[in-house]
Design an enzyme around this catalytic site. Sequence first.
Site, PDB file in Angstrom:
ATOM      1  N   GLU A  55      18.851  22.339  18.457  1.00  0.00           N
ATOM      2  CA  GLU A  55      19.626  23.330  19.206  1.00  0.00           C
ATOM      3  C   GLU A  55      20.108  22.736  20.536  1.00  0.00           C
ATOM      4  O   GLU A  55      21.243  22.957  20.962  1.00  0.00           O
ATOM      5  CB  GLU A  55      18.771  24.572  19.471  1.00  0.00           C
ATOM      6  CG  GLU A  55      18.326  25.308  18.202  1.00  0.00           C
ATOM      7  CD  GLU A  55      16.967  24.818  17.690  1.00  0.00           C
ATOM      8  OE1 GLU A  55      16.663  23.619  17.867  1.00  0.00           O
ATOM      9  OE2 GLU A  55      16.218  25.635  17.126  1.00  0.00           O
ATOM     10  N   THR A 204      -5.486  -3.400  -5.970  1.00  0.00           N
ATOM     11  CA  THR A 204      -4.098  -3.791  -5.700  1.00  0.00           C
ATOM     12  C   THR A 204      -4.056  -4.862  -4.621  1.00  0.00           C
ATOM     13  O   THR A 204      -3.283  -5.823  -4.707  1.00  0.00           O
ATOM     14  CB  THR A 204      -3.273  -2.556  -5.284  1.00  0.00           C
ATOM     15  OG1 THR A 204      -3.209  -1.653  -6.388  1.00  0.00           O
ATOM     16  CG2 THR A 204      -1.866  -2.948  -4.876  1.00  0.00           C
ATOM     17  N   LEU A 212       3.126  -4.203   2.188  1.00  0.00           N
ATOM     18  CA  LEU A 212       3.370  -2.762   2.373  1.00  0.00           C
ATOM     19  C   LEU A 212       4.220  -2.455   3.596  1.00  0.00           C
ATOM     20  O   LEU A 212       4.117  -1.373   4.176  1.00  0.00           O
ATOM     21  CB  LEU A 212       2.039  -1.985   2.423  1.00  0.00           C
ATOM     22  CG  LEU A 212       1.114  -2.151   1.220  1.00  0.00           C
ATOM     23  CD1 LEU A 212      -0.148  -1.319   1.414  1.00  0.00           C
ATOM     24  CD2 LEU A 212       1.819  -1.756  -0.067  1.00  0.00           C
TER      25      LEU A 212
END
Length: 361
Positions: A55, A204, A212
């Site tokens: 706004e 992993t 990552l």
Amino acid sequence: MNTAHHETFMRRALELARLGGGAVAPNPLVGAVLVSGGRILAEGWHKSFGGPHAEVECLRPLGDGQLPADAILYVTLEPCSHQGKTPPCADLLIARGLQRVVVAHEDPFPEVAGRGIAKLRGAGVKVTVGVGEHEARWTNRRFLMSVQEKRPYIILKWARSADGFLDKRPRTERGVQRITCAATDVVTHGWRAMEQAILVGSRTVVHDDPSLTVRHVPGRHPLRVVIDRNGITPDASQVYDSQAPTLLFTRTPRTGPAIEQHLLQDDADPLDQVLHELHRRGIRSLLVEGGAQLHHAFLQRGLWDETRIIQGRPRFGDGTPAPVISTAPLRTVVSDVDTIEHHLDPASPIATHAPLPTWPW
């Protein structure tokens, strides 16, 4: 101004809101459009966490001058009514003499929760609520999930070979086995840049040694989160380097990596502890890029909102079978030689606001 006009201007406000993706979290995505005489006078959106709200950004170019008597502000989320990092937007709109505001939906954030709308109406401002509501809720699904369900919005993502494997056996070296093409890498790094945290399990890290980080597109790195209950991940793993912050969940404190650690308790489910801690830290969304065991754990618990499944061209012949989703994809996208399926969990609260084909995913 009829309903079609309202929806047109709200769609523009939503386009603006999405420009804040990857930059404003844990704040919501918000866009605003000021209209007079059927034409747009000004636009704005929330651009950064802690920065001016939509706004304020919308009204700023107009200076302190009087707004047209017929001016209507379209905003994708209820104007705030409390003093946070910025002053209340409802007070600003009242002070500027705005006579009408159209809002997509109420803000469930406890410090707002209808008070902004009530304050506007109490000051004589005509407020319409519900225009473009479904698309607005889809756009802000991460924020809404976090506020209403007290956990991050969870996206499971994996790549599978053309014959349905996550990896190829036997492994001959540590590192990522390529499944997807370069064009898809750009897409997936864009996904990383949009989320606040990214999670993998210990296997992993041991097998793939991923970094990552966000590398193929501009954007901030997500918080890297690793679950390694038994301390099997090597200290020299890329996920423990200094390129981005990392949070390790473990049973026993590690002395090697210079990273933040959170100790897991044996008497509670690790996933519950991870999600609780991430929520406590204000993490609105979590991208899970783990292996089969971690994905199955989320799927079996029903702890997911979306899955994004990439199918590449390589055929592995043998390996770890990819998880199988029983629901049909809501959207399938071609990425060069790969295909990407987008699924929604039918049990997720967001399923009631599933996107139309024209809405950005």
